[in-house]
Each structure stands twice: as structure tokens, then as C-alpha cells.
Scaffold this motif. Structure first.
Motif, mmCIF file in Angstrom:
data_model
loop_
_atom_site.group_PDB
_atom_site.id
_atom_site.type_symbol
_atom_site.label_atom_id
_atom_site.label_comp_id
_atom_site.label_asym_id
_atom_site.label_seq_id
_atom_site.Cartn_x
_atom_site.Cartn_y
_atom_site.Cartn_z
ATOM 1 N N VAL A 246 -42.225 -4.245 28.992
ATOM 2 C CA VAL A 246 -42.604 -5.842 28.749
ATOM 3 C C VAL A 246 -41.606 -6.857 27.459
ATOM 4 O O VAL A 246 -40.998 -7.543 27.617
ATOM 5 C CB VAL A 246 -43.549 -6.570 29.106
ATOM 6 N N GLY A 247 -41.976 -6.587 26.747
ATOM 7 C CA GLY A 247 -41.532 -6.699 25.188
ATOM 8 C C GLY A 247 -40.515 -6.119 24.953
ATOM 9 O O GLY A 247 -38.980 -7.797 24.755
ATOM 10 N N LEU A 418 -46.114 -11.679 23.932
ATOM 11 C CA LEU A 418 -47.308 -12.121 23.120
ATOM 12 C C LEU A 418 -48.780 -11.096 23.839
ATOM 13 O O LEU A 418 -49.013 -10.650 22.850
ATOM 14 C CB LEU A 418 -47.275 -12.957 22.240
ATOM 15 N N GLY A 419 -48.163 -11.865 24.953
ATOM 16 C CA GLY A 419 -50.253 -10.862 25.537
ATOM 17 C C GLY A 419 -49.403 -9.731 25.382
ATOM 18 O O GLY A 419 -50.717 -9.293 25.469
ATOM 19 N N GLY A 420 -48.008 -9.208 25.875
ATOM 20 C CA GLY A 420 -48.127 -7.538 26.200
ATOM 21 C C GLY A 420 -49.255 -7.105 24.685
ATOM 22 O O GLY A 420 -48.902 -5.752 24.882
ATOM 23 N N ILE A 422 -50.602 -8.236 22.475
ATOM 24 C CA ILE A 422 -52.148 -8.295 22.120
ATOM 25 C C ILE A 422 -53.308 -6.942 22.976
ATOM 26 O O ILE A 422 -53.680 -6.643 22.848
ATOM 27 C CB ILE A 422 -52.684 -9.508 22.683
ATOM 28 N N LEU A 423 -52.731 -7.187 24.252
ATOM 29 C CA LEU A 423 -53.127 -6.188 25.121
ATOM 30 C C LEU A 423 -52.865 -4.917 24.297
ATOM 31 O O LEU A 423 -54.053 -3.991 24.627
ATOM 32 C CB LEU A 423 -52.985 -6.319 26.155
ATOM 33 N N GLN A 424 -51.968 -4.525 23.923
ATOM 34 C CA GLN A 424 -51.725 -2.897 22.881
ATOM 35 C C GLN A 424 -53.244 -2.738 22.687
ATOM 36 O O GLN A 424 -52.963 -1.809 22.252
ATOM 37 C CB GLN A 424 -50.215 -2.714 23.426
ATOM 38 N N LEU A 425 -52.622 -3.608 21.387
ATOM 39 C CA LEU A 425 -53.831 -3.821 19.957
ATOM 40 C C LEU A 425 -55.289 -3.185 21.358
ATOM 41 O O LEU A 425 -56.386 -2.128 20.445
ATOM 42 C CB LEU A 425 -54.252 -5.389 19.750
ATOM 43 N N GLY A 426 -55.544 -3.962 22.412
ATOM 44 C CA GLY A 426 -57.168 -3.568 22.957
ATOM 45 C C GLY A 426 -56.967 -1.748 23.409
ATOM 46 O O GLY A 426 -57.808 -1.003 23.283
#
Length: 446
Positions: A246-247, A418-420, A422-426
Motif C-alpha cells: 500500500v505504501g 500512513l495508516g498502513g 501504523i498497522l504494520q508496527l502493531g
């Protein structure tokens, strides 16, 4: 090709990197320039482009698992032969994808969709065995980091080439900047890249050595899928890969629109941004093995994602200010490059853990579905980005755009990826501290 043993030479690593160089001369061209080609060169409406990008990925949903299953059934030694067999069809299908046939408006849409689906199918059938090849060359984690570093260096070199050359080559080969001249220039340009890409795939098939070929699998599709779906790490990898792309899709696919709409630049300026991004990502990929030695794979991925988030923040705060924009842009592209080889290392570790627990080899199928996730991600992202342009009333090849367009371009270039991140970090927090690899215990994190 015979099975041999010994250390992996630089020559073999370079040859392995040639596969991603070839892929990204063409796949990089589609990810960075296909939307621009469809809207500004071939003259297709943005809303129709959105559906073309999405529907092509639906067809890929059948191609990727199918070729993965064939590889698992035939065994690892078939991989170089498949790559050699598809080297020329890869170049031909890529050329057809950018061949601007003079058809009616509906005929253009049908031709664009059909040719893109064909290219995606051939790409699936050559890139899936290529992705699995690294696990067959070596079972040692550090060797795999090296192989995938060269792979990402090839990827960035391919991206750099198309970013640097595309706009000048189209104008020069076409003899001007009218739509007809651009169509001619694009066709000639892609023909050259297609020939180069086919030659590079030949190098992969002839130089890379399969030292650890998985034996042919005689399990039923239900058993293979069942084994895969019980592998938790594989699910995490698929989610990470989807969000990573996505990024990538937004960064390379929407940079030219961000440059034109938010920064007031030209098509050439957009190409220059892509060139800068690929150079920065190339150096990031080169730094990846050094970072892994100190932080481990998941640690390096986490730091990279934090830096990407900071980069998006700087770009947003910059507005039209060039200094802050370039600071965020360079930070973003460099950190993406650092993480780029490591998703494949995580995937290899997940496959090895699944094999250790079940003794069922699913490498081909696992890589094929991972490849599908990358293309599904790019298809869904491209679908959204094209509709962002449509909702913002984008006018192809126009200097003046609707004031409604800027927020939609910002949403596509900044907020969506940006949302993608943040989700990857989780998701990375779910990865276990230690992952044993087949034949040798290595640690993914220190």
C-alpha cells in the motif's frame, strides 16, 4: 543446472538481483506510470482506470496459487526451467500492455484491461518461482539477507531507471509531447525495456544454483492449504506485505500527481522525484544488512516504520514548502529501502517454521499467495487512487485543476499509506522473538 554446494558468490547474488531488476523495469513501470499512461497518454477516464486495475488483480487470484501449486508438485529443480521458459513471454506481454492500439473508447478500455491481465498472469508465473528461489539457494538467514539485499538493489535500480528515463524517453522517441507522439514514444520505450527484461531473466535461470531443492509434494491441495492456514507467522507476513505495498503503490503511483497538484511542478518534476526516491531507497537497501546485525530483522523493520511515519508527518507539515518536503521525502524513501529486503526474510522464516512443524513443503504455494498479496494490495490501492482522482475531478494533461483535487491527492499520498505503516508496527509486535530456520538456528531478532 546441477546441484552444487559452497558459498554464494557475488556473481550469483548479482544474477539473483537481475530478476527483480527485470521485474521492476516493467512492474515498476506499471506501478509508477501505468495510471499516468492510461489517463494522460492513452486517454482513458480515471474511473475506468480504477476498474481495470482492480479487475486485473481478481484474475491474478487464480494465477498465483496455481503456479505455486505446480512448483510444489514438481519440486524445486523445476524453478530455473520455468523462469527460462517464461523469459521471452514476459517481455512480449509487457510490451503489449503499453501498446496504444487506435481503437474506439470502449475498445481502448477492453484492450487495456486484457493486455494488463495478460501481463499480470505472466508476471505471476515467473515471479512466484523467482521469489521461492532464494530459499532454495541457501538455508542460512544471513545468506538470505544478502540475496534479498541484492534483490532489492535490483528492484531499486529498475525503479531508478524507469523514474529517470520515462518522461525524457517518451518525448525523445516519440518526437514531441502531443498525445499521439507520446503514445509512439511509450511503445518504443517499453519495447526496449522488454528486450532487456527478457535477457535479465535468462541470466537468473542460468547462473543461480538450486542447492536445496524441496522434494516434490504429493499432498492434496486441501492438505497444502490446511498446512498454510495453520501457520500463524505466514498470516502475519501476508498482512505485512499487503500493507507494505500500500505504501509502495501510493508513493510511486501518486508522486507525479502530488508533484503537479500540491507542489505546482510538471510531469518532469514528478519523474525527478521518483528518481530521487529510488536512489535513496537503493542506499537504504544497501544499509539493511548492517542494520540487521545490530537490531535484528524485526527491530530494523520497526525502526524503519517509525521513520516512515515521521517522513509522512514532515511532508504533511511542509505543505508547498520544498525544504521540509524534501526532508520528509528523503527520510521516507530511505527508510522504505532499509525495510524492503526484510519482508522476504520474514516470509522465508515463516515457511521454514511451517515445514519444521508439519514436514509439508509449501514454499511454492506460500510464495505464490504472498506475491498475490502484493498485487492485490497494488490493485486495491490503485483502484482507490484512481477514484480519488475521479472524485477530485482530475483533468488529464491540464495545467489548471479543480480545487477539490488537492485534498484527495493528499489523502492518497499521505493518509492512506500512513495508516498502513501504523498497522504494520502493531503486527510486528505479534512476531515471536526467536524463529529457528531449517538446518541452522538463527535469530530474527537479537
Amino acid at each position: 543446472m546441477t546441484v552444487t554446494s559452497g558459498e554464494i558468490s557475488i556473481r550469483e547474488k548479482i544474477a539473483y538481483g537481475c530478476g527483480d531488476l527485470s521485474s521492476n523495469l516493467m512492474w515498476g513501470l506499471t506501478s509508477s506510470w501505468l495510471m499516468f499512461y492510461y489517463t494522460d497518454v492513452y486517454g482513458l477516464p480515471a474511473s475506468d482506470v480504477a476498474w481495470i486495475l482492480l479487475i486485473a488483480r481478481v484474475f491474478d487470484a487464480f494465477c498465483d496459487p496455481a503456479i505455486g501449486y505446480v512448483i510444489d508438485r514438481a519440486g524445486g529443480m523445476i524453478v530455473p526451467r520455468v523462469i527460462r521458459l517464461l523469459a521471452i513471454p514476459f517481455g512480449v506481454s509487457a510490451f503489449l500492455c503499453f501498446l496504444p492500439l487506435p481503437l474506439s473508447p470502449h475498445g481502448k478500455i477492453l484492450w487495456a484491461g486484457t493486455s494488463y491481465i495478460l501481463f499480470g498472469a505472466v508476471y505471476s508465473c515467473i515471479n512466484t518461482p523467482y521469489g521461492a528461489l532464494a530459499t532454495m539457494i541457501s538455508t542460512v538467514a544471513q545468506d538470505r539477507v544478502g540475496l534479498n539485499t541484492f534483490r532489492m538493489m535490483g528492484c531499486q535500480l529498475g525503479q531508478f531507471s524507469v523514474a529517470l528515463l520515462t518522461i525524457p524517453a517518451i518525448s525523445w522517441l516519440g518526437g514531441g509531447d502531443t498525445m499521439t507522439q507520446r503514445q509512439t514514444g511509450m511503445a518504443l520505450y517499453v519495447l526496449i525495456l522488454s528486450v532487456i527484461g527478457s535477457v535479465l531473466w535468462e541470466a537468473v535461470s542460468r547462473v543461480c544454483v538450486v542447492r536445496h531443492p524441496p522434494p516434490p509434494v504429493r499432498h492434496s491441495p486441501a492438505e497444502l492449504f490446511g498446512t498454510l492456514f495453520r501457520n500463524q507467522l505466514w498470516h502475519i507476513c501476508n498482512a505485512l506485505v499487503f500493507l507494505q505495498f500500500v505504501g509502495i503503490a501510493t508513493f510511486y503511483g501518486f508522486a507525479i500527481y502530488y508533484a503537479r497538484v500540491l507542489l505546482g511542478g510538471s510531469d518532469s518534476f514528478g519523474g525527478e522525484l521518483l528518481t530521487i526516491a529510488t536512489v535513496s531507497a537503493f542506499f537504504g537497501a544497501c544499509l539493511s544488512p548492517l542494520s540487521v546485525r545490530h537490531l535484528g530483522v524485526t527491530g530494523t523493520c520497526s525502526v524503519s516504520l517509525i521513520l516512515q511515519i515521521l517522513g509522512y508527518g514532515l511532508i504533511w507539515l511542509a505543505g508547498s514548502g520544498m525544504t521540509s518536503f524534501f526532508a520528509g521525502f528523503l527520510l521516507l524513501s530511505l527508510s522504505q529501502g532499509v525495510a524492503s529486503p526484510l519482508y522476504y526474510v520474514l516470509l522465508a522464516a515463516a515457511i521454514d517454521k511451517g515445514f519444521a512443524l508439519s514436514s509439508v513443503n509449501t514454499a511454492g504455494l506460500a510464495y505464490s499467495i504472498s506475491t498475490l498479496m502484493t498485487k492485490l494490495s497494488m490493485g486495491v490501492t490503485g483502484f482507490l487512487l484512481a477514484f480519488f482522482l475521479s472524485w477530485g475531478h482530475y483533468t488529464p494533461a491540464s495545467v489548471t485543476q479543480s480545487p477539490d483535487l488537492a485534498p484527495w491527492v493528499t489523502a492518497g499520498f499521505i493518509w492512506l499509506p500512513l495508516g498502513g505503516a501504523i498497522l504494520q508496527l502493531g503486527l510486528l509486535r505479534l512476531w515471536p522473538r526467536q524463529t529457528p530456520e531449517r538446518n541452522k538456528n538463527v535469530f530474527i531478532t537479537p
